[in-house]
Design a protein around this motif. Structure first.
Motif, PDB file in Angstrom:
ATOM      1  N   GLN A  35       0.634  -1.065  -0.004  1.00 14.29           N
ATOM      2  CA  GLN A  35      -0.203   0.022  -0.018  1.00 14.29           C
ATOM      3  C   GLN A  35       0.864   1.377  -0.067  1.00 14.29           C
ATOM      4  O   GLN A  35       0.478   2.301  -0.725  1.00 14.29           O
ATOM      5  N   ASN A  38       2.110   1.854  -3.218  1.00 10.69           N
ATOM      6  CA  ASN A  38       0.989   2.734  -4.326  1.00 10.69           C
ATOM      7  C   ASN A  38       0.834   4.017  -3.938  1.00 10.69           C
ATOM      8  O   ASN A  38       0.759   4.967  -4.708  1.00 10.69           O
ATOM      9  N   GLU A  39       0.831   4.357  -2.484  1.00 12.87           N
ATOM     10  CA  GLU A  39       0.605   5.764  -2.310  1.00 12.87           C
ATOM     11  C   GLU A  39       1.731   6.601  -2.596  1.00 12.87           C
ATOM     12  O   GLU A  39       1.594   7.574  -3.322  1.00 12.87           O
ATOM     13  N   ASP A  42       1.375   7.191  -6.579  1.00 12.18           N
ATOM     14  CA  ASP A  42       0.254   8.247  -6.763  1.00 12.18           C
ATOM     15  C   ASP A  42       0.838   9.531  -6.529  1.00 12.18           C
ATOM     16  O   ASP A  42       0.451  10.429  -7.341  1.00 12.18           O
TER      17      ASP A  42
END
Lengths: 202, 201
Positions: A35, A38-39, A42
């Protein structure tokens, strides 16, 4: 219907809760690294978009960001980076934060070395209306900012105002972009957010 | 148990169109097809597995605290689904935002636990959960396709309506993107289903 004693009920729910909590703890800990990747990707994508990198794959974003950008110190501790833009020139990335109609909006502005010309922007929002306020993330809105000036002729900070076409004619064409029709309050939020951006030497 | 009744959720016993459950999320996530499909799959997974788990536990659950136990199982599954979405399809999990968490309060799931899983064996319960999830998904996908196609001219993010149409003066219907239009579309589907039902009588 069977009768259950209070002791049974108490033990039953206790065991169930402990089982559930440990299960979720393992799951969250196990998935956390993915996660975070991913953060970060982004977030890196947002800054790279502002710096003019249009065709970046999500899984490449963090690596390209690390190659092209370095963090800069700021007086108020806000995020700022020096970045090599897609066209090869250097730019300063400034983080902006503000309020939209329904929730937080934020973004990154890339300013050229003259401290005035905008190389690009990218905005993000928490919960603006899809199709209206949410369009601040749209290329059609953000591309308007490219080449605009954050200072007037005399070098004073004016920001780039987000205004309805034809409103406040005293603001020069180089210091303004068109607001989104139907999303007046979100547009005003972007306007206020840019007015209080931290350029360090304004 | 008649096997035909398992297909009820897809047709005459649809959770959204007939029982009018889970409408809130159906309105919120159907502006585009992709989040609608992911939401439908998430609800199917949660519904199927909570049915399975509650059915396995059904003889041990004290009736006085059965709702608490059900909520505990459902919320565990929802948190797990949310964590998986954040880890593997981050952009969609951002799009779905709070609606994944709100699966916990989706009446379809609690309804199936109370009405089915508490009184049936594990395997039929699991199948029932899957079918109800699909029934929910069927409506979400239908509404999602119409809203994305007419509202943005795309499907799954790919442009569908040719540029020539736009050049000739065609405009995307901005109203389709707003939540009220989902309500109208769901209402239309209910109308179609009901008029069919009347004829069958």
């Amino acid at each position: 219907m069977k009768n259950f004693s209070n002791t049974y009920i108490f033990l039953y729910i206790s065991i169930l809760v402990i089982a559930v909590v440990s299960l979720l703890t393992f799951l969250t800990l196990g998935l956390k690294p993915r996660q975070e990747v991913n953060e970060r990707a982004d977030w890196a994508m947002q800054i790279l978009r502002a710096a003019g990198y249009k065709q970046v794959a999500v899984n490449e974003a963090a690596r390209i960001f690390d190659q092209q950008a370095t963090a800069l110190p700021t007086t108020d501790g806000s995020e700022a980076y020096s970045i090599r833009c897609a066209d090869g020139s250097q730019g300063r990335v400034v983080r902006v934060d503000g309020k939209g109609l329904w929730g937080a909006i934020w973004g990154y502005v890339v300013v050229a070395e003259d401290g005035s010309t905008i190389k690009g922007v990218s905005f993000a929002h928490k919960s603006e209306t899809p199709g209206l306020g949410a369009n601040i993330t749209d290329e059609r809105f953000t591309s308007q900012f490219v080449g605009k000036q954050l200072r007037d002729m005399a070098g004073n900070f004016t920001s780039v105002r987000v205004l309805k076409k034809g409103k406040s004619p005293e603001v020069a064409e180089a210091n303004r972009v068109d607001a989104i029709s139907g999303a007046t309050l979100t547009s005003q939020g972007v306007d206020e957010m840019l007015l209080k951006m931290n350029l360090e030497d304004k | 148990m008649d096997w035909k009744s398992y297909f009820g959720p897809l047709n005459r016993n649809n959770p959204i169109l007939v029982q009018v459950l889970g409408v809130c999320s159906a309105l919120a996530v159907t502006a585009q097809l992709k989040p609608a499909v992911v939401m439908a799959l998430s609800v199917t997974v949660v519904c199927a597995f909570s049915n399975l788990i509650i059915s396995l536990l059904r003889n041990t659950i004290p009736p006085r605290i059965r709702i608490i136990v059900q909520l505990l199982v459902v919320s565990t599954l929802v948190i797990a689904v949310d964590q998986f979405l954040q880890a593997f399809v981050y952009d969609i999990s951002r799009m779905l935002s709070v609606f994944v968490g709100l699966i916990i309060t989706n009446c379809i799931i609690m309804g199936r636990l109370e009405a089915f899983a508490l009184s049936h064996n594990p395997i039929p319960s699991f199948v029932d959960g899957v079918m109800n999830g699909f029934g929910y998904g069927l409506v979400l996908v239908t509404v999602g396709v119409v809203r994305e196609l007419l509202g943005s001219g795309t499907l799954w993010g790919h442009p569908i309506i040719p540029q020539a149409f736009y050049d000739a003066g065609y405009l995307n219907n901005g109203l389709m993107i707003l939540p009220p239009m989902a309500l109208i579309l769901v209402g239309t589907l209910i109308w179609i289903l009901n008029s069919k039902k009347d004829k069958a009588k």
